[in-house]
Design an enzyme around this catalytic site. Structure first.
Site, PDB file in Angstrom:
ATOM      1  N   VAL A  11       0.842  -1.208   0.000  1.00 52.34           N
ATOM      2  CA  VAL A  11       0.000   0.000   0.000  1.00 52.34           C
ATOM      3  C   VAL A  11       0.878   1.260   0.000  1.00 52.34           C
ATOM      4  O   VAL A  11       0.568   2.244  -0.674  1.00 52.34           O
ATOM      5  CB  VAL A  11      -0.968  -0.009   1.209  1.00 52.34           C
ATOM      6  CG1 VAL A  11      -1.855   1.227   1.186  1.00 52.34           C
ATOM      7  CG2 VAL A  11      -1.821  -1.274   1.193  1.00 52.34           C
ATOM      8  N   ALA A  30      -7.248  19.168  -3.682  1.00 55.43           N
ATOM      9  CA  ALA A  30      -7.037  19.393  -2.248  1.00 55.43           C
ATOM     10  C   ALA A  30      -7.035  20.880  -1.905  1.00 55.43           C
ATOM     11  O   ALA A  30      -7.238  21.257  -0.758  1.00 55.43           O
ATOM     12  CB  ALA A  30      -5.717  18.767  -1.810  1.00 55.43           C
ATOM     13  N   LYS A 100      -6.958  -1.566   9.320  1.00 59.29           N
ATOM     14  CA  LYS A 100      -8.288  -1.914   9.857  1.00 59.29           C
ATOM     15  C   LYS A 100      -8.200  -2.536  11.241  1.00 59.29           C
ATOM     16  O   LYS A 100      -9.030  -2.264  12.104  1.00 59.29           O
ATOM     17  CB  LYS A 100      -9.017  -2.854   8.903  1.00 59.29           C
ATOM     18  CG  LYS A 100      -8.234  -4.132   8.582  1.00 59.29           C
ATOM     19  CD  LYS A 100      -7.961  -4.275   7.100  1.00 59.29           C
ATOM     20  CE  LYS A 100      -6.830  -5.248   6.864  1.00 59.29           C
ATOM     21  NZ  LYS A 100      -6.707  -5.630   5.475  1.00 59.29           N
ATOM     22  N   GLY A 129     -10.770  -1.593   0.659  1.00 56.91           N
ATOM     23  CA  GLY A 129      -9.748  -1.062  -0.252  1.00 56.91           C
ATOM     24  C   GLY A 129     -10.191   0.185  -0.998  1.00 56.91           C
ATOM     25  O   GLY A 129     -10.392   1.237  -0.393  1.00 56.91           O
ATOM     26  N   GLY A 182      -1.079 -11.841  -3.587  1.00 55.65           N
ATOM     27  CA  GLY A 182      -0.862 -10.717  -2.667  1.00 55.65           C
ATOM     28  C   GLY A 182      -2.129 -10.199  -2.008  1.00 55.65           C
ATOM     29  O   GLY A 182      -2.144  -9.104  -1.464  1.00 55.65           O
ATOM     30  N   ASP A 196     -10.516 -10.614   9.577  1.00 58.98           N
ATOM     31  CA  ASP A 196     -10.306  -9.401   8.771  1.00 58.98           C
ATOM     32  C   ASP A 196     -11.653  -8.748   8.442  1.00 58.98           C
ATOM     33  O   ASP A 196     -11.812  -7.526   8.557  1.00 58.98           O
ATOM     34  CB  ASP A 196      -9.540  -9.781   7.493  1.00 58.98           C
ATOM     35  CG  ASP A 196      -9.329  -8.603   6.568  1.00 58.98           C
ATOM     36  OD1 ASP A 196      -8.455  -7.774   6.864  1.00 58.98           O
ATOM     37  OD2 ASP A 196     -10.058  -8.495   5.563  1.00 58.98           O
ATOM     38  N   LYS A 200     -13.249  -4.975   9.637  1.00 55.91           N
ATOM     39  CA  LYS A 200     -13.848  -3.976   8.742  1.00 55.91           C
ATOM     40  C   LYS A 200     -15.301  -3.696   9.129  1.00 55.91           C
ATOM     41  O   LYS A 200     -15.752  -2.551   9.128  1.00 55.91           O
ATOM     42  CB  LYS A 200     -13.751  -4.470   7.297  1.00 55.91           C
ATOM     43  CG  LYS A 200     -12.299  -4.582   6.803  1.00 55.91           C
ATOM     44  CD  LYS A 200     -12.206  -5.418   5.539  1.00 55.91           C
ATOM     45  CE  LYS A 200     -10.781  -5.519   5.030  1.00 55.91           C
ATOM     46  NZ  LYS A 200     -10.591  -6.563   4.023  1.00 55.91           N
ATOM     47  N   GLY A 297      -5.008  -4.622  -2.889  1.00 61.02           N
ATOM     48  CA  GLY A 297      -4.069  -4.304  -3.967  1.00 61.02           C
ATOM     49  C   GLY A 297      -3.463  -2.933  -3.782  1.00 61.02           C
ATOM     50  O   GLY A 297      -4.026  -2.074  -3.087  1.00 61.02           O
TER      51      GLY A 297
HETATM   52  N1  HSE Z   1      -6.699  -9.618   3.151  1.00 63.00           N
HETATM   53  C1  HSE Z   1      -7.623  -8.613   2.752  1.00 63.00           C
HETATM   54  C2  HSE Z   1      -8.623  -9.233   1.798  1.00 63.00           C
HETATM   55  C3  HSE Z   1      -6.877  -7.479   2.098  1.00 63.00           C
HETATM   56  O1  HSE Z   1      -8.433 -10.356   1.348  1.00 63.00           O
HETATM   57  O2  HSE Z   1      -9.631  -8.607   1.509  1.00 63.00           O
HETATM   58  C4  HSE Z   1      -7.590  -6.169   2.133  1.00 63.00           C
HETATM   59  O3  HSE Z   1      -7.972  -5.760   3.384  1.00 63.00           O
END
Ligand code: HSE
Length: 432
Positions: A11, A30, A100, A129, A182, A196, A200, A297
């Site tokens: 990132v 901006a 997050k 994302g 990735g 995860d 979120k 990504g």
């Molecule tokens: N590991 C997370 C996903 C990456 O697969 O969505 C983005 O937060």
């Protein structure tokens, strides 16, 4: 406005490259000249041309740099990142983060520290994302009472489910592919066990319902126990199974839950495949809305990080609390909305069980359900698998209280005619 970037991984490098490629248009939007004053990274990232930028290997040098106005935290994790962000705030710097887990676990502490120092903490990139879902909830849908939201917010899980469903891939192979591309977290159990997504979802629920972050109250179930045959039976019944994060306001409180879910196959979100993310939000004025895009990504996430940098530049004169509604509204009834326990949630269910094919089994199942006020929506029976002597019964229920459903499943599992555990997956119509 001078920014300091901490972390030049996926990132971080995306953010650096978007900022340097689109400098003129970003500055125009901006209303400020946004300059990278310093970058901290363990090593040079060959994806970035950092020759003209002051570099350091010490991330704390950035938060102590008097020239830096905004610290962009892109190191991840919740220990050093927490210290870094709190120190940046203590030093009077605004913070932009994609982290997050940090916001989900330590957001309340961080926002309180930011309020005391009158600095902003922006975290658009922490959820889904590149999809601007935080700004959507804070700004675009600001007029609405949010009734519910439901999202595919872990790309890795969605990638795995899609590969299992469409190519018949084994779970482990699909996970390895997501890791190689990735998408997965450093610890992939965060993806496949729903952690995860829960990070979120707790952020989205806080914004949607004006409640503090309460990660420990999120019901969290991943995709590791999903069986391919259930993906197929769900299809046959007119559904697809997606790993959803769901937050809904009810009279009892707020449901905040992450689990595999049957959703009607004609709903738009059922079409969201692969690593893509999507979030449906139902507002009382706007009705249902759907936001779709890349959830992970380098540059999709950088898109959200840079949007926050622009946002901070634009908002420098506005109150930092407006970013986190539970701080902005001290109204007790608003703050006091509880997150309700999963047993109190009302939802429909898909059930699959193995049963002896003999008279009276269906009638016993029907009585167990009706004794608990649970109505059966559909039932199908499948012949035994080769080498087995039990038929498979697949049932859809109408909406019922989770506690009643759990009791019914326990009673079903105790029947002599039923072998092994009953597979349970929740169903959401997502239509009202
Ligand atoms: N590991 C997370 C996903 C990456 O697969 O969505 C983005 O937060």
């Amino acid at each position: 406005m001078n920014i300091g970037i901490c972390g030049l991984g996926t990132v971080g490098s995306g953010t650096f490259n978007v900022l340097t490629r689109n400098t003129a248009l970003i500055d125009a939007r901006a209303g400020a000249n946004i300059r990278i004053a310093q970058v901290a990274a363990r090593r040079i990232n060959p994806a970035c041309d950092t020759a003209e930028v002051p570099m350091t290997t010490d991330i704390f040098a950035v938060v102590n740099n008097p020239d830096v106005d905004v610290v962009v935290e892109l190191i991840g994790g919740t220990t050093v990142a927490r210290d870094l962000v709190l120190e940046a705030i203590r030093n009077g710097k605004h913070v932009v983060t994609a982290n997050k887990a940090l916001i989900a676990l330590h957001g309340n502490e961080i926002f309180e520290a930011a309020r005391q120092k009158s600095v902003m903490v922006a975290f658009e990139a922490a959820v889904a994302g590149g999809i601007p879902i935080i700004k959507t909830l804070r700004e675009g849908l600001g007029a609405n009472r949010i009734e519910w939201l439901a999202g595919i917010i872990n790309g890795t899980s969605n990638f795995i489910l899609t590969a299992m469903e469409e190519q018949g891939s084994a779970f482990a192979d699909a996970l390895s592919e997501a890791q190689a591309l990735g998408y997965a977290e450093a610890d992939p159990t965060f993806d496949i066990e729903g952690i995860d997504a829960a990070h979120k979802l707790v952020i989205l629920a806080s914004l949607a319902f004006g409640i503090p972050l309460q990660f420990d109250k999120v019901y969290t179930q991943g995709i590791t126990n999903l069986d391919l045959q259930d993906l197929a039976y769900a299809r046959e019944l007119g559904y697809r199974i997606k790993h959803l994060g769901i937050a809904r306001e009810t009279e009892k409180g707020v449901e905040v839950r992450v689990h595999p879910t049957l959703i009607p196959d004609n709903s738009l979100i059922a079409e969201v495949d692969g690593v893509m993310n999507a979030v449906m939000v139902k507002g009382d004025a706007v009705g249902p809305t759907l936001f779709y895009g890349a959830g992970a990504g380098a540059e999709p996430t950088a898109s959200a990080v840079v949007a926050d940098i622009i946002d901070v530049a634009r908002a420098l004169n506005s109150a930092p609390e407006t970013r986190v509604p539970y701080l902005a509204f001290s109204n007790a009834s608003f703050n006091g909305t509880p997150i309700i326990a999963i047993e109190e949630v009302e939802t429909a269910y898909y059930l699959r069980m193995s049963a002896l094919d003999r008279p009276g089994v269906l009638s016993k199942l029907a009585s167990i359900m009706s004794d608990r006020g649970i109505s059966i929506e559909a039932i199908i029976q499948k012949r035994p698998l080769p080498g087995e002597d039990h038929v498979r019964l697949i049932m859809l229920t109408n909406t019922a209280l989770e506690r009643d459903l759990v009791a019914a499943v326990e009673a079903i599992e105790a029947l002599d005619a039923i072998a092994g555990p009953v597979v349970r997956i929740r169903v959401e119509a997502l239509d009202k």
